[in-house]
Design a protein around this motif. Sequence first.
Motif, mmCIF file in Angstrom:
data_model
loop_
_atom_site.group_PDB
_atom_site.id
_atom_site.type_symbol
_atom_site.label_atom_id
_atom_site.label_comp_id
_atom_site.label_asym_id
_atom_site.label_seq_id
_atom_site.Cartn_x
_atom_site.Cartn_y
_atom_site.Cartn_z
ATOM 1 N N SER A 156 -11.291 8.235 7.528
ATOM 2 C CA SER A 156 -11.011 7.654 6.213
ATOM 3 C C SER A 156 -12.303 7.312 5.491
ATOM 4 O O SER A 156 -13.304 6.928 6.111
ATOM 5 N N GLN A 172 0.837 -1.192 0.000
ATOM 6 C CA GLN A 172 0.000 0.000 0.000
ATOM 7 C C GLN A 172 0.875 1.245 0.000
ATOM 8 O O GLN A 172 1.951 1.258 0.591
ATOM 9 N N TYR A 227 0.969 5.444 0.736
ATOM 10 C CA TYR A 227 0.326 6.618 1.344
ATOM 11 C C TYR A 227 0.858 7.850 0.630
ATOM 12 O O TYR A 227 2.061 8.095 0.589
ATOM 13 N N ASP A 272 -5.373 13.581 2.193
ATOM 14 C CA ASP A 272 -4.338 12.636 1.808
ATOM 15 C C ASP A 272 -5.016 11.425 1.174
ATOM 16 O O ASP A 272 -6.242 11.272 1.255
ATOM 17 N N GLN A 331 -4.468 7.026 -0.171
ATOM 18 C CA GLN A 331 -3.700 5.800 -0.193
ATOM 19 C C GLN A 331 -4.293 4.863 -1.234
ATOM 20 O O GLN A 331 -5.462 4.950 -1.583
ATOM 21 N N ASN A 372 -1.305 12.741 9.187
ATOM 22 C CA ASN A 372 0.151 12.536 9.284
ATOM 23 C C ASN A 372 0.870 13.749 9.872
ATOM 24 O O ASN A 372 2.093 13.822 9.869
ATOM 25 N N TYR A 377 3.964 3.073 6.823
ATOM 26 C CA TYR A 377 3.953 4.452 6.318
ATOM 27 C C TYR A 377 5.378 4.844 5.970
ATOM 28 O O TYR A 377 6.314 4.643 6.755
#
Length: 258
Positions: free
Chosen positions: A190, A57, A59, A237, A239, A221, A104
């Motif tokens: 999210s 994944q 970010y 942000d 992902q 973050n 991350y």
Amino acid sequence: MGKLLKVTLCVAFSLCIAPFVFASAISDDDKAVADSTIMMSNKFTKNWELNVMLGAQSYQAEYSRPVSGPFKLKDSWCFTGDVSLVKWASPYFGLGLGFTEAGYRGLRYGNGDKKATFAKPGDPVYAGDSKFFVASGSYGNLYAKATINFVNLFGGFDSRRRFELIGYAGGGIVFPTCKLDRYQRVKGASFNAGINAQYRVAKHLYVTASLRGALISDGFNGIDYVSSGDLRNLSLDGQGGALVGISYKFGYNKRKNQ
């Protein structure tokens, strides 16, 4: 973040009740056909699906935009794992809960990003631009989701079918899962969406491949501003990732034609 969290929770609640609304909208004739074919009921103990997947994944935040930022997309990929449990209200719609644990890897700007969630003393300078430091850690995403089986919905249920295509959307909460030097209580909201391709290899066992993405509140973050050059701040942000794993469907009554 508060406004996004409220919107996300509202969307998540709406998505969670949608399967039952849609399921009740199916005509009695359709339900009779489905029930006579797969011999299933909508009791709470019936028709569950457990998914366990692993993958990678990425970010994407302020300094990691692949177009304008110094941080390349390939630099941000991290290992991730996901577990989810889905209750199918019908052959077409369901709802569930899931948890994703992901690494991350991003950037923080020199000593200017003092509130960067994953900043640690001794972070290495990024090789591509000495003004930036590499920040790393891990975070979790606890989410609710509504699911839809596209193959059953548009192609009709067939107990002999081996391939299924399942989409989902929902909302959740993200939080750090690594030891932090500061701001340990930071949280974010999210909005998650993805699609799972499943292929049955045994009576109740499927191999699953998943493509997914999420929008995350900008300040999670700890970097919600941009202080350099031509970089442009985004209000969220994001992902994205790809995972593979297995899905096990249990609590189903014996099916015909299998």
